[in-house]
Design an enzyme around this catalytic site. Structure first.
Site, PDB file in Angstrom:
ATOM      1  N   ASP A 353       0.854  -1.177   0.000  1.00  0.00           N
ATOM      2  CA  ASP A 353       0.000   0.000   0.000  1.00  0.00           C
ATOM      3  C   ASP A 353       0.898   1.237   0.000  1.00  0.00           C
ATOM      4  OD1 ASP A 353      -2.341   1.428   0.038  1.00  0.00           O
ATOM      5  OD2 ASP A 353      -2.519   1.415   2.216  1.00  0.00           O
ATOM      6  N   ASP A 682      -2.618  -1.731   5.920  1.00  0.00           N
ATOM      7  CA  ASP A 682      -2.975  -1.289   7.265  1.00  0.00           C
ATOM      8  C   ASP A 682      -4.478  -1.168   7.476  1.00  0.00           C
ATOM      9  OD1 ASP A 682      -3.413   0.867   5.645  1.00  0.00           O
ATOM     10  OD2 ASP A 682      -2.052   2.233   6.678  1.00  0.00           O
ATOM     11  N   ASP A 686      -7.451  -4.099   3.368  1.00  0.00           N
ATOM     12  CA  ASP A 686      -6.308  -4.944   3.029  1.00  0.00           C
ATOM     13  C   ASP A 686      -6.425  -6.358   3.585  1.00  0.00           C
ATOM     14  OD1 ASP A 686      -4.919  -2.849   1.736  1.00  0.00           O
ATOM     15  OD2 ASP A 686      -4.263  -2.079   3.667  1.00  0.00           O
TER      16      ASP A 686
END
Length: 953
Positions: A353, A682, A686
């Site tokens: 990410d 996070d 996800d």
């Protein structure tokens, strides 16, 4: 419309007008639902809760441990050994003081220990869904029957009208009916830290990505400011949060490479031992011509079966992984699942990410544009320290009058506060405004001082409709009789034109520019012509193309404070100041980490919910993507089927504007291409991809509980560079596991061949009992193996591609090494065994038992393994060439194990329990001499491979 005819959960509510959505759900914005309608819909849709599918019970997990083929063989061995002991006990054949069933008890103890170790590793309850449930608010305010009521979140149904205000956690998905300055933080769902400005009146295209649906709200997100009225459209498992829960539960955990290799190893060892047992039993019966030696042959078979199973291997692997875990924790990587330590060493692709992982999650101004000049601004984070560069040269801001004027606007038209806590600069308020305060501080323009110089008297607040914010400040402090600030501070010269008030405005550059009629140049203002407008718009486009978020600034001298609600007329005829471009800057250490990944054959990929221009800028800056690389957006990905995506995944390094199911599909497509994937993240969004990935890596600081519980590893410092360190540790662990596996199994093969040779040579008896073999496999194998597990890394560990996670445990010559060394072990020991048998029967005397040849074989095998442990530390370096203190544990383990082995021979209670015999010193010396040949052989192999120009395994 009845409850049974309500629309499906897949309806694209963001593409509908408010009235249409209300009609589809048969609801009313002012009166909501009736009690009867709520009850009907509760029966149809069920409670607004996330459902959990049952997993394995504790008993099922424990039972599964004993399905391991090696443990099953040991259980069979224990049963047969117990039966033979029972027959001997009943027949009175036990020697005086001999303990019955000791082999059976020892074997079963090992079986139980290994079962418990496996159970502890697998029995950790899955808490990801429980963490998801925490995101549901316990109660919510709704309109029912034209009345405001507070109801439990689980009782909300589609069609309810829900009221939102600042601080509320949203309990269901819904279409906005109306809103006032509503901002919602959706980072838990989309991964983006910045609050989203919601707008009810919009009607969006059906393929609008999740992060861009600004007319709907989602369960589990939080209202930052403003208020709103929402039509509930989805509850329970049909919400976006529920879809994530469904994906989490549908993702099946695959065995790790280590687990797969251990299964393969067990199958090979058990199959091989059964073949040998068959050969020995059938050969013995054929040799005798009858079944009379069957019992002796069974005893030989039992010893062979125990010898072939590396009983200490599971414990050694568990301890090795635990040691690797401890080393990683010291480097800020917390391993949640032990096999993940070794698995990290096989990673070929890291999907990361952007926000907070590759970047600092802090907006930082990188450039400003004023008076047709672009200045680059240096500095990191919120520290007000940096330089202004023009054409690559460092310049002073005060030398360019337009810059201080622009920065005063940044500081005054601002609601954030910059402060220093525990030595670190922090922002209280919006990160974007925080970046502006920091920018002003870099030129010595402190917000507190300018709030005193230009006290705020009124404002036109920011809203998603206006896309701008204005602050009206007093220039002349009439009440105190102080002089105008123009006389005190030259920065304001040319701005106020003797007017007592000044208005600073910031917002969308195009919108602000359209309301300006003049431009600030030097210390004066001048008419803004069309050419200048085009230059400003071109500069704005150039900044945006670099992924910067751009704001425009303007000012206007005022003779009086404008009345409330007069923004449309007051914010006209302004003077243009300039542009400010900011970016969530990359972490400074990530560039080096990305470079090290590439050197190690690991491909980094960015997967983010952010805009594609921003994603491209960050990825190119960090080296994740090259200039001109394609960016695949969530909308494009949505139109692809799985086969089309699979063809693209090796070509795309940036994915932007993606939703949770997109991330999961990307990981799955990479895995179908044979990639071994680590996924960092996070947010709640996800979690499914973290669970699907071969290694799920959650952020420890900014990560949600959901992402942590779905992960295999947690980065305690949220530092991408820590992944590289952890990957290196994983490679070291795997190398060391291979090292002690070839050490243990090479010895085991030698034991099996030695035991099998005894009846074929007509020596009359088994040289090693199951208890003695257990001792060798647990102690004389186990202690040196643990010492080999902490062997330091080789110099090129991160300069080579990762080894294939699908390679066999016997790959790269390991299998041939074990067989080769096992045969040498056996040849040396068989020669000793034949000599010892003849010698012990020929040399008799007080205290000399003719059966002591078995103890000589036992002792020789154990001491030979010590020489093997010393030599095997390096595949290519001779022992004399190595630093003996680089791994002092090996030498310590060898000394301790040798002493323990001698105690079994010379300490009477231990000698009686293990069935050994006392050896004269000359016979012990012969055992040591034969054992040393093993060390000599391994060292000669290294010289041979060096001469041939090859690397040993």
């Amino acid at each position: 419309m009845s409850a049974n005819s309500l629309p499906e959960s897949s309806t694209t509510w963001h593409s509908l007008e408010v009235d249409k959505a209300l009609g589809l759900l048969n609801s009313n914005a002012d009166s909501g639902l009736t009690t009867e309608e709520v009850e009907q819909r509760l029966q149809k849709y069920g409670p607004n809760e996330l459902e959990e599918h049952g997993g394995r019970s504790a008993w099922e997990i424990l039972f599964d441990q004993f399905k391991n083929i090696m443990l099953l063989m040991l259980i069979a061995v224990a049963f047969i050994s117990g039966s033979l002991d029972f027959i001997s006990w009943q027949a009175g054949e036990l020697k005086p003081g001999e303990i019955p069933f000791k082999d059976t008890i020892a074997i079963l103890a090992i079986v139980i220990l290994n079962g418990i170790l496996g159970y502890v590793q697998e029995s950790r309850a899955e808490q990801a869904l429980a963490a998801l449930k925490k995101l549901a608010s316990p109660s919510v305010r709704v309109i029912r029957g034209s009345k405001l009521v507070d109801v439990a979140a689980k009782d909300i149904v589609p069609g309810d009208v829900m009221l939102l205000e600042a601080g509320v956690q949203i309990s269901a998905d819904g279409r906005l009916i109306e809103q006032a300055n509503l901002q919602v933080r959706e980072s838990a769902l989309t991964g983006e830290a910045e609050a989203v400005n919601k707008q009810a009146s919009l009607q969006l295209p059906e393929d609008t990505s999740l992060g861009d649906r600004i007319n709907v709200v989602y369960q589990g997100t939080e209202v930052v400011q403003g208020r709103g009225k929402v039509l509930v459209t989805n509850t329970g498992m049909t919400t976006e949060l529920g879809k994530i829960a469904t994906m989490l539960q549908s993702v099946e955990s695959e065995p790790t490479p280590l687990q797969q290799r251990m299964t393969q190893l067990g199958n090979v060892l058990v199959s091989g031992s059964l073949v040998l047992v068959a050969i020995v039993v059938v050969g013995g019966v054929i040799q005798a011509g009858n079944f009379s030696p069957l019992r002796d042959l069974l005893e030989v078979s039992l010893s062979m079966a125990v010898a072939v199973v590396p009983e200490g291997l599971p414990a050694v692997i568990t301890v090795t992984l635990a040691l690797g875990t401890q080393r990683m924790v010291r480097r800020n990587a917390l391993i949640r699942k032990l096999p993940a330590v070794e698995t990290l060493g096989s990673v070929t692709t890291i999907c990361s990410d952007k926000t907070g992982t590759l970047t600092q999650n802090k907006m930082v101004v990188q450039s400003i544009y004023t008076n047709h000049q672009t200045f680059r601004v240096t500095g990191e984070g919120y520290a007000p320290v940096g330089e202004f560069h023009l054409d690559g040269q460092n310049v002073q801001a005060e030398d360019y009058p337009e810059i201080p004027a622009l920065l005063v606007a940044c500081a005054v038209c601002n609601d954030s506060v910059l402060q220093k806590e525990a030595g670190e600069w922090m922002i209280l308020g919006d990160p974007t405004e925080g970046a502006l305060v920091t920018l002003a501080g870099k030129a010595g323009i402190e917000k507190d001082q300018w709030n005193y110089k230009l006290p705020r008297v009124s404002e036109f607040p920011f809203s998603s409709e206006r896309k701008r914010m204005s602050v009206i400040s007093q220039v002349e402090k009439v009440a105190t009789g102080e002089p105008t600030m123009t006389a005190v501070d030259p920065t304001l010269a040319g701005l106020v034109n003797s007017e007592p008030y000044i208005m600073f405005t910031k917002g969308s550059p195009e919108l602000i520019l359209a309301r300006c009629t003049a431009i600030h140049l030097g210390a004066n203002s001048d008419h803004l012509n069309d050419e200048q407008r085009q230059q400003i718009l071109a500069a704005n486009d150039q900044m945006a193309s670099k992924g910067l978020r751009v704001l425009g600034f303007a000012y206007k001298p005022l003779a009086e404070v404008p009345p409330e609600g007069s923004d449309e007329t007051s914010e006209q005829g302004m003077v243009w100041l300039g542009l400010v471009g900011m970016l969530d800057a990359p972490r400074p250490e990530v560039r080096a980490a990305v470079q090290e990944c590439r050197e190690a054959g690991i491909r980094p990929i960015m997967i983010t919910g952010d805009h594609q221009l921003t994603a491209r800028a960050i990825a190119t800056d960090l080296g994740i993507a090259q200039e001109g690389d394609r960016v695949l957006t969530g909308q494009e990905l949505q139109r692809m089927n799985d086969q089309e995506l699979e063809q693209q995944v090796d070509l795309v390094s940036i994915y932007a504007r993606v939703s949770p199911e997109h991330k999961l599909r990307i990981v799955q497509a990479l895995q179908r291409r044979g990639r071994f994937v680590a996924m960092t993240g996070d947010g709640v969004n996800d979690a499914p991809a973290l669970k699907q990935a071969d290694i799920g890596i959650a952020m420890g600081i900014t990560g949600t509980d959901v992402s942590k519980e779905a992960s295999d590893m947690v980065l305690l410092d949220d530092n991408f560079a820590t992944i590289v360190t952890a990957t290196k540790e994983g490679r070291v662990v795997y190398t060391n596991i291979r090292r002690f596996i070839k050490y243990i199994l090479g010895s085991n093969i030698g034991e099996v061949l030695t035991i099998a040779a005894a009846p074929l040579l007509g020596l009359g008896g088994v040289p090693l009992t199951p208890l003695q073999i257990l001792w060798m496999n647990l102690v004389t194998d186990g202690l040196p193996a643990l010492a080999l597990a902490v062997e330091p890394p080789e110099p090129d560990v991160m300069k080579r591609p990762p080894f294939s996670p699908r390679e066999s445990i016997f790959a790269r010559g390991l299998g041939s090494y074990m067989v080769r060394i096992g045969i040498i072990f056996a040849i040396i020991t068989i020669i000793l065994m034949k000599w010892a048998y003849d010698h012990s029967h020929a040399v008799t005397g007080p205290g000399l038992d003719p059966e002591r040849w078995k103890t000589m074989v036992f002792t020789s095998l154990c001491i030979a393994q010590m020489g093997h442990a010393i030599a095997i530390r390096s595949n290519n370096q001779l022992t004399i060439e190595m630093n003996p203190v680089s791994n002092p544990y090996v030498l310590g383990a060898v000394v301790v194990t040798t002493i323990l082995q001698l105690m079994l021979v010379y300490v009477p209670p231990l000698r009686d329990f293990f069935g050994t015999h006392w050896l004269p010193l000359d016979e012990l010396a012969i055992c040591v001499g034969f054992s040393a040949l093993m060390f000599v052989w391994v060292e000669m192999e290294k010289l041979f491979f060096r001469f041939m120009g090859k690397r040993s395994v």
